[in-house]
Design an enzyme around this catalytic site. Structure first.
Site, PDB file in Angstrom:
ATOM      1  N   LYS A   1       7.197   3.226   5.321  1.00 15.57           N
ATOM      2  CA  LYS A   1       7.200   1.831   4.885  1.00 15.57           C
ATOM      3  C   LYS A   1       8.580   1.214   4.549  1.00 15.57           C
ATOM      4  CE  LYS A   1       2.404   1.529   3.268  1.00 15.57           C
ATOM      5  NZ  LYS A   1       1.860   0.352   3.929  1.00 15.57           N
TER       6      LYS A   1
ATOM      7  N   ASP B   1       2.780  12.576  -0.385  1.00 16.48           N
ATOM      8  CA  ASP B   1       2.833  11.432   0.520  1.00 16.48           C
ATOM      9  C   ASP B   1       3.356  10.253  -0.291  1.00 16.48           C
ATOM     10  OD1 ASP B   1       2.256   9.088   1.867  1.00 16.48           O
ATOM     11  OD2 ASP B   1       0.298   9.728   2.583  1.00 16.48           O
TER      12      ASP B   1
ATOM     13  N   PHE C   1      -5.319   7.979   1.065  1.00 17.53           N
ATOM     14  CA  PHE C   1      -5.088   7.403   2.395  1.00 17.53           C
ATOM     15  C   PHE C   1      -3.815   7.998   2.968  1.00 17.53           C
ATOM     16  CE2 PHE C   1      -3.448   4.373   5.494  1.00 17.53           C
ATOM     17  CZ  PHE C   1      -4.569   4.234   6.301  1.00 17.53           C
TER      18      PHE C   1
HETATM   19  C1  LIG Z   1       0.061   6.609   1.175  1.00 17.71           C
HETATM   20  C2  LIG Z   1       0.083   6.232   2.620  1.00 17.71           C
HETATM   21  N1  LIG Z   1       0.230   7.207   3.547  1.00 17.71           N
HETATM   22  C3  LIG Z   1       0.260   6.929   4.859  1.00 17.71           C
HETATM   23  C4  LIG Z   1       0.117   5.635   5.312  1.00 17.71           C
HETATM   24  C5  LIG Z   1       0.154   5.359   6.777  1.00 17.71           C
HETATM   25  O1  LIG Z   1       1.359   4.762   7.114  1.00 17.71           O
HETATM   26  P1  LIG Z   1       1.519   4.026   8.534  1.00 17.71           P
HETATM   27  O2  LIG Z   1       0.625   2.837   8.498  1.00 17.71           O
HETATM   28  O3  LIG Z   1       2.975   3.660   8.579  1.00 17.71           O
HETATM   29  O4  LIG Z   1       1.140   4.997   9.576  1.00 17.71           O
HETATM   30  C6  LIG Z   1      -0.031   4.590   4.387  1.00 17.71           C
HETATM   31  C7  LIG Z   1      -0.204   3.206   4.839  1.00 17.71           C
HETATM   32  O5  LIG Z   1      -0.652   2.336   4.129  1.00 17.71           O
HETATM   33  C8  LIG Z   1      -0.055   4.895   3.005  1.00 17.71           C
HETATM   34  O6  LIG Z   1      -0.223   3.951   2.083  1.00 17.71           O
END
Ligand SMILES: Cc1ncc(COP(=O)(O)O)c(C=O)c1O
Length: 396
Positions: free
Chosen positions: A252, A223, A138
């Protein structure tokens, strides 16, 4: 207004992009939230791994209050001291040489995708643009990050997706090698899959990924939006694997709950972003980066990493004792306070019942209960959570 009144108003005015629980939090402190009716909740979700220092950590509140009274926003046309300080802190504590600031995880990944493409085309030619990512990953909800995400449920309805992404099984080095072609420019992975169900790759796989990138001149992007900033007991999750990426994204937990994202990169790659190539109006503004500096300092200086490791081991132990007792608990896995409990039954009703009993939990991929409490959590909160959970599991 009470909770019910707020929920009725939400039903009228808020787009229904979330299947929201009937909870209206209005106050937070440490590991607890209070709703609009004054009811108290034990929070083991922490805004989905955002409130790593707990709700309204005094150092974050002080930084926000001080900065709000001094300068909330100016443009990135100018130099922003708090942004510079946060970049310095992150670079001095990681592999990275430079930071770019934005407002969310998706934006940080967008920036990483753009930087990887730009650097690669300049260095190796315009044909290098494809990014390999993992199935069940994700990476966000923008069009590029939806395209990068390896989950159909996130992608459906939004065709055509962005060209130039290929998905392979996670934790499978052979599949990764086979997927590489002359157009590949980068590999983008979560060091631990969060939304994918709290999935840990092997150390061997992660080290092999680094080798594959080096052998093929590919950029390795991690990520760490969900697992960075102390969540796993180290400042960054990749530290557990003895390797470093070339680009890393964070969001986050980085600013204690203030909306922020960042992309960090190594020197030569970072240099590829010159004036006018990328930007963000709010990205790294004085208010959020002041909170970011306070947050990262607290994580590094206040024993947060040590507590995360200790409490993570304790929580995994307590959850394993539930595994012994309930046959539908298939596995418990965790590093630090990034913990999943895999079930052979759907977890949604357990989460609903937990909420009814004043405990906030979450389920990923339908069957994995996810425990991402504030990193300041103590044994007493863990014991309280396990008591509630055990009582609920007895009914299933
Ligand atoms: C691993 C990862 N990358 C990217 C995101 C996306 O982040 P945002 O919701 O701040 O755009 C998330 C959100 O849960 C995530 O868990």
């Amino acid at each position: 207004m009470n909770s019910q009144q707020w929920i009725e108003k939400a039903d009228k005015y808020i787009m229904k992009t979330y299947g929201r629980y009937p909870l209206v939090p209005v106050k937070g402190e440490g590991c607890y939230l209070w709703d609009a009716d004054g009811r108290k909740y034990l929070d083991f979700l922490a805004g989905v791994a955002v409130n790593n220092l707990g709700h309204c950590h005094p150092k974050v509140v002080a930084a926000l209050q001080k900065q709000a009274a001094q300068l909330i926003h100016c443009s990135n046309y100018y130099h922003i001291p708090q942004q510079i300080e946060l970049a310095e802190l992150l670079c001095n504590n990681s592999f990275a040489d430079r930071a770019f600031f934005c407002n969310s995880g998706a934006e940080a990944n967008e920036a990483a995708i753009k930087l990887a493409r730009k650097y690669s085309r300049e260095k190796f030619g315009v044909d290098r643009f494809e990014i390999i990512t993992a199935l069940a990953s994700f990476h966000g909800r923008t069009m590029a990050t939806v395209s990068a995400t390896g989950q159909e449920k996130v992608q459906k309805f939004f065709d055509p997706l962005l060209h130039g992404f290929k998905h392979v099984p996670f934790n499978d080095a052979e599949a990764l090698k086979e997927a590489i072609s002359p157009v590949t420019c980068a590999i983008l992975l979560e060091p631990i899959q969060g939304e994918g169900g709290v999935v840990f790759p092997s150390v061997e796989y992660m080290q092999e990924v680094r080798k594959i990138c080096d052998a093929n001149n590919l950029i390795l992007i991690f990520d760490e939006v969900q697992v960075g900033i102390g969540r796993t007991g180290k400042l960054f999750a990749h530290e557990h694997f003895g390797i470093t990426p070339d680009i890393m994204t964070l969001a986050k937990a980085l600013a204690g709950g203030a909306p922020i994202g960042t992309m960090l990169a190594k020197g030569e790659i970072a240099e590829s972003f010159g004036p006018g190539t990328h930007g963000s109006t709010f990205g790294g503004n004085p208010l959020v980066t002041a909170a970011g500096v306070a947050t990262v300092r607290a994580v590094l200086e206040d024993g947060i990493l040590e507590n995360t490791e200790k409490m993570g081991t304790y929580l995994v132990g307590r959850l394993n004792s539930l595994k012994e007792k309930f046959p539908f608990v298939v596995a418990v896995r965790g590093i630090g306070l990034m913990i999943g409990m895999e079930l052979s039954i759907p977890g949604a009703d357990i989460v609903k019942e937990a909420l009814a009993q004043g405990l906030l939990l979450n389920v990923a991929q339908d069957r994995v209960l996810r425990f991402v409490p504030p990193l300041i959590v103590g044994k007493s909160e863990i014991d309280a959570m396990v008591t509630i959970l055990e009582g609920i599991l007895e009914k299933f």
